[in-house]
Write a protein that holds these residues in place. Structure first.
Motif, PDB file in Angstrom:
ATOM      1  N   GLY A 416      24.988  24.522 -34.756  1.00  0.00           N
ATOM      2  CA  GLY A 416      26.323  24.355 -35.321  1.00  0.00           C
ATOM      3  C   GLY A 416      27.259  25.473 -34.923  1.00  0.00           C
ATOM      4  O   GLY A 416      28.487  25.324 -34.971  1.00  0.00           O
ATOM      5  N   ALA A 417      26.681  26.622 -34.512  1.00  0.00           N
ATOM      6  CA  ALA A 417      27.508  27.756 -34.071  1.00  0.00           C
ATOM      7  C   ALA A 417      28.168  27.494 -32.725  1.00  0.00           C
ATOM      8  O   ALA A 417      29.120  28.194 -32.349  1.00  0.00           O
ATOM      9  N   LEU A 418      27.673  26.481 -32.002  1.00  0.00           N
ATOM     10  CA  LEU A 418      28.234  26.166 -30.688  1.00  0.00           C
ATOM     11  C   LEU A 418      29.385  25.176 -30.855  1.00  0.00           C
ATOM     12  O   LEU A 418      29.287  23.993 -30.565  1.00  0.00           O
ATOM     13  N   THR A 419      30.496  25.690 -31.326  1.00  0.00           N
ATOM     14  CA  THR A 419      31.687  24.879 -31.556  1.00  0.00           C
ATOM     15  C   THR A 419      32.381  24.593 -30.227  1.00  0.00           C
ATOM     16  O   THR A 419      32.076  25.236 -29.207  1.00  0.00           O
ATOM     17  N   PRO A 420      33.319  23.650 -30.218  1.00  0.00           N
ATOM     18  CA  PRO A 420      34.039  23.375 -28.966  1.00  0.00           C
ATOM     19  C   PRO A 420      34.681  24.613 -28.354  1.00  0.00           C
ATOM     20  O   PRO A 420      34.654  24.796 -27.126  1.00  0.00           O
ATOM     21  N   ILE A 421      35.268  25.478 -29.181  1.00  0.00           N
ATOM     22  CA  ILE A 421      35.922  26.686 -28.660  1.00  0.00           C
ATOM     23  C   ILE A 421      34.890  27.621 -28.054  1.00  0.00           C
ATOM     24  O   ILE A 421      35.076  28.172 -26.954  1.00  0.00           O
ATOM     25  N   VAL A 422      33.765  27.816 -28.754  1.00  0.00           N
ATOM     26  CA  VAL A 422      32.709  28.700 -28.247  1.00  0.00           C
ATOM     27  C   VAL A 422      32.148  28.169 -26.930  1.00  0.00           C
ATOM     28  O   VAL A 422      31.977  28.916 -25.958  1.00  0.00           O
ATOM     29  N   LEU A 423      31.865  26.877 -26.879  1.00  0.00           N
ATOM     30  CA  LEU A 423      31.303  26.295 -25.666  1.00  0.00           C
ATOM     31  C   LEU A 423      32.250  26.417 -24.476  1.00  0.00           C
ATOM     32  O   LEU A 423      31.818  26.680 -23.354  1.00  0.00           O
ATOM     33  N   ALA A 424      33.540  26.233 -24.739  1.00  0.00           N
ATOM     34  CA  ALA A 424      34.520  26.380 -23.660  1.00  0.00           C
ATOM     35  C   ALA A 424      34.526  27.813 -23.126  1.00  0.00           C
ATOM     36  O   ALA A 424      34.593  28.041 -21.908  1.00  0.00           O
ATOM     37  N   GLU A 425      34.430  28.776 -24.036  1.00  0.00           N
ATOM     38  CA  GLU A 425      34.416  30.183 -23.617  1.00  0.00           C
ATOM     39  C   GLU A 425      33.141  30.518 -22.850  1.00  0.00           C
ATOM     40  O   GLU A 425      33.173  31.236 -21.846  1.00  0.00           O
ATOM     41  N   LEU A 426      32.010  29.990 -23.322  1.00  0.00           N
ATOM     42  CA  LEU A 426      30.742  30.251 -22.636  1.00  0.00           C
ATOM     43  C   LEU A 426      30.743  29.644 -21.242  1.00  0.00           C
ATOM     44  O   LEU A 426      30.248  30.262 -20.280  1.00  0.00           O
ATOM     45  N   ASN A 427      31.290  28.451 -21.126  1.00  0.00           N
ATOM     46  CA  ASN A 427      31.344  27.788 -19.823  1.00  0.00           C
ATOM     47  C   ASN A 427      32.211  28.572 -18.844  1.00  0.00           C
ATOM     48  O   ASN A 427      31.856  28.764 -17.673  1.00  0.00           O
ATOM     49  N   LEU A 428      33.349  29.058 -19.347  1.00  0.00           N
ATOM     50  CA  LEU A 428      34.242  29.859 -18.508  1.00  0.00           C
ATOM     51  C   LEU A 428      33.586  31.172 -18.116  1.00  0.00           C
ATOM     52  O   LEU A 428      33.669  31.610 -16.963  1.00  0.00           O
ATOM     53  N   SER A 429      32.899  31.808 -19.069  1.00  0.00           N
ATOM     54  CA  SER A 429      32.232  33.083 -18.796  1.00  0.00           C
ATOM     55  C   SER A 429      31.123  32.907 -17.763  1.00  0.00           C
ATOM     56  O   SER A 429      30.929  33.759 -16.885  1.00  0.00           O
ATOM     57  N   ALA A 430      30.387  31.794 -17.873  1.00  0.00           N
ATOM     58  CA  ALA A 430      29.307  31.540 -16.918  1.00  0.00           C
ATOM     59  C   ALA A 430      29.859  31.357 -15.509  1.00  0.00           C
ATOM     60  O   ALA A 430      29.317  31.899 -14.539  1.00  0.00           O
ATOM     61  N   ALA A 431      30.936  30.613 -15.390  1.00  0.00           N
ATOM     62  CA  ALA A 431      31.548  30.399 -14.077  1.00  0.00           C
ATOM     63  C   ALA A 431      32.098  31.707 -13.512  1.00  0.00           C
ATOM     64  O   ALA A 431      31.955  31.990 -12.321  1.00  0.00           O
ATOM     65  N   ALA A 432      32.722  32.505 -14.372  1.00  0.00           N
ATOM     66  CA  ALA A 432      33.276  33.784 -13.928  1.00  0.00           C
ATOM     67  C   ALA A 432      32.171  34.732 -13.490  1.00  0.00           C
ATOM     68  O   ALA A 432      32.293  35.448 -12.487  1.00  0.00           O
ATOM     69  N   TRP A 433      31.065  34.727 -14.249  1.00  0.00           N
ATOM     70  CA  TRP A 433      29.935  35.603 -13.898  1.00  0.00           C
ATOM     71  C   TRP A 433      29.386  35.236 -12.534  1.00  0.00           C
ATOM     72  O   TRP A 433      29.133  36.104 -11.700  1.00  0.00           O
ATOM     73  N   PHE A 434      29.210  33.954 -12.286  1.00  0.00           N
ATOM     74  CA  PHE A 434      28.644  33.537 -11.013  1.00  0.00           C
ATOM     75  C   PHE A 434      29.608  33.850  -9.867  1.00  0.00           C
ATOM     76  O   PHE A 434      29.209  34.287  -8.800  1.00  0.00           O
TER      77      PHE A 434
END
Length: 440
Positions: A416-434
């Motif tokens: 439940g902690a993986l809200t739409p806002i959190v998931l969007a940020e994680l996805n962006l962070s993963a792409a930026a990291w790579f």
């Protein structure tokens, strides 16, 4: 007059030029090559070599991927030809971009034998500066390549470098004295590179340069050794064993199935990188002396340098696997902030989730022989458990689907902690990291 044509095996006419090209292709398939160009001191004595990528016996390079070229140079120097044969007692300068600077693979090179020559395209930021500080504390010397002006990026980088190479072909001659004086004022070792005439050499000496490199002294020499090939599936099995902390007996059994890797491992451990003072002859001794962390780095480097139809950084499958692995690691840390083992397993799950595509098989047929931990294997093959749920979320996020809906559908409250806002940020962070990992 001689006939300019000859027939190939199928009876088709073939020019001598075409035959020569085919001979070169066959030679390139059977041998590995490394170029080296001398770096001399003020007395004309050999000081070091710059190591250069060469794809054939021809003395020029066609590089489409800097990271892959560097990986191949290191593989061939350490495992293919051997450090003593390539460098003798001298240091080797290796061109290196941002991606490999952030990779543990860099530690395969012994700091006392290799200088990290940072490409001119690399932009210095806080993250890179911190990484270079770590590498220098580990004993590496850092050189800045192809300097031709006092750019803002150079001024940022200077405090964190030991050596500066000034490009005599690209630098405005009227600016050379001021550039050399400024760089010397920072206490850096100065190398005049691309010195092509006696006049350039005299000028560089007068301006106080310490070392010299260029066609005036010597063109690169091409060294070669017979090529050895490592099976990608064997390397994946080896990495899987290392990932689950397999014992020496298991590692020894796996390595025995891949004699090419064994040969290169023995060259690695018998190189001066380990300072053992004795040669290692047995496989078990090599494993103990090298350590599993170094073996893992070596296996990764062989995968990097293996080469495919696409450059590593341009391969969409590599990008997908890397981004997915990082996304899963970040998501695991978000729902379990104090569980490092879970985050590590999540990253590994992402890496192995696409391995079956590499070898053109099914997930179960690919992973079962690797004997991964049940949590990782079941997550990939059956989408079972928390790790399986995390993988499903990662797949949805990577395919621009509703990852939040997938997360909310899980029975465990943690998701439940993986809200739409959190998931969007994680996805962006993963792409930026790579993207950062690949370099500029």
């Amino acid at each position: 007059m001689s006939d300019p044509f000859q027939n190939d095996e199928a009876g088709r006419p073939q020019t001598f030029a075409q035959a020569g090209e085919e001979d070169e292709a066959i030679s390139s398939a059977q041998f590995v090559y490394v170029g080296r160009q001398p770096i001399l001191d003020r007395d004309g004595a050999l000081h070091a070599y710059e190591l250069l990528f060469r794809g054939s016996a021809q003395n020029y390079a066609q590089v489409s991927d800097d990271a892959q070229a560097t990986a191949q140079v290191v593989v061939r120097t350490i495992g293919g030809i051997g450090v003593p044969s390539v460098l003798g007692t001298h240091r080797g300068y290796v061109n290196i971009g941002r991606d490999l600077l952030f990779d543990d693979i860099v530690h395969l090179m012994e700091p006392e034998r290799f200088v990290l020559e940072i490409l001119e395209t690399v932009q210095f930021d806080e993250r890179l500066i911190a990484r270079i500080a770590d590498l220098r504390r580990a004993g590496f010397r850092v050189a800045l390549d192809d300097v031709c002006e006092l750019s803002p990026n150079l001024l940022t980088a200077l405090p964190y470098a030991d050596i500066v190479k000034v490009d005599f072909l690209q630098t405005d001659r009227t600016q050379l004295p001021a550039l050399a004086k400024t760089l010397a004022g920072y206490g850096k070792t100065l190398i005049a590179e691309k010195v092509e005439t006696r006049e350039d050499f005299a000028l560089a000496r007068d301006l106080g340069f310490d070392l010299f490199q260029g066609y005036f002294f010597a063109r690169p020499q091409v060294l070669s050794a017979r090529r050895t090939r490592s099976s990608r599936t064997s390397l994946l099995r080896l990495l899987a064993l290392l990932a689950r902390d397999a014992g020496i007996v298991e590692l020894e059994d796996e390595l025995k199935r891949n004699p090419n890797v064994v040969m290169q491992l023995l060259r690695l451990v018998n190189s001066s990188a380990f300072g053992l003072g004795r040669n290692i002859a047995s496989l078990r001794e090599a494993i103990i002396a090298t350590g599993t962390r170094q073996i893992a780095r070596w296996a990764q480097l062989l995968l990097y340098a293996g080469g495919g139809d696409l450059p590593w950084r341009s391969d969409p499958l590599v990008q997908l696997a890397g981004t997915r692995a990082r996304f899963m690691e970040l998501a695991a840390r978000w729902i379990r902030p104090n569980d490092e083992a879970f985050a590590d397993a999540a990253f590994l799950t992402g890496v192995f989730s696409l391995v079956h595509v590499l070898v053109d098989s099914t997930p179960d047929a690919t992973l079962d022989p690797l004997d991964l931990s049940p949590m990782i294997r079941d997550a990939i093959v059956e989408r079972a458990g928390q790790m399986g749920a995390l993988l499903s979320i990662a797949e949805a996020a990577g395919e621009a689907q509703d990852a939040a809906a997938v997360a909310s559908a899980q029975s465990l409250k943690e998701f439940g902690a993986l809200t739409p806002i959190v998931l969007a940020e994680l996805n962006l962070s993963a792409a930026a990291w790579f993207g950062a990992h690949l370099g500029d």
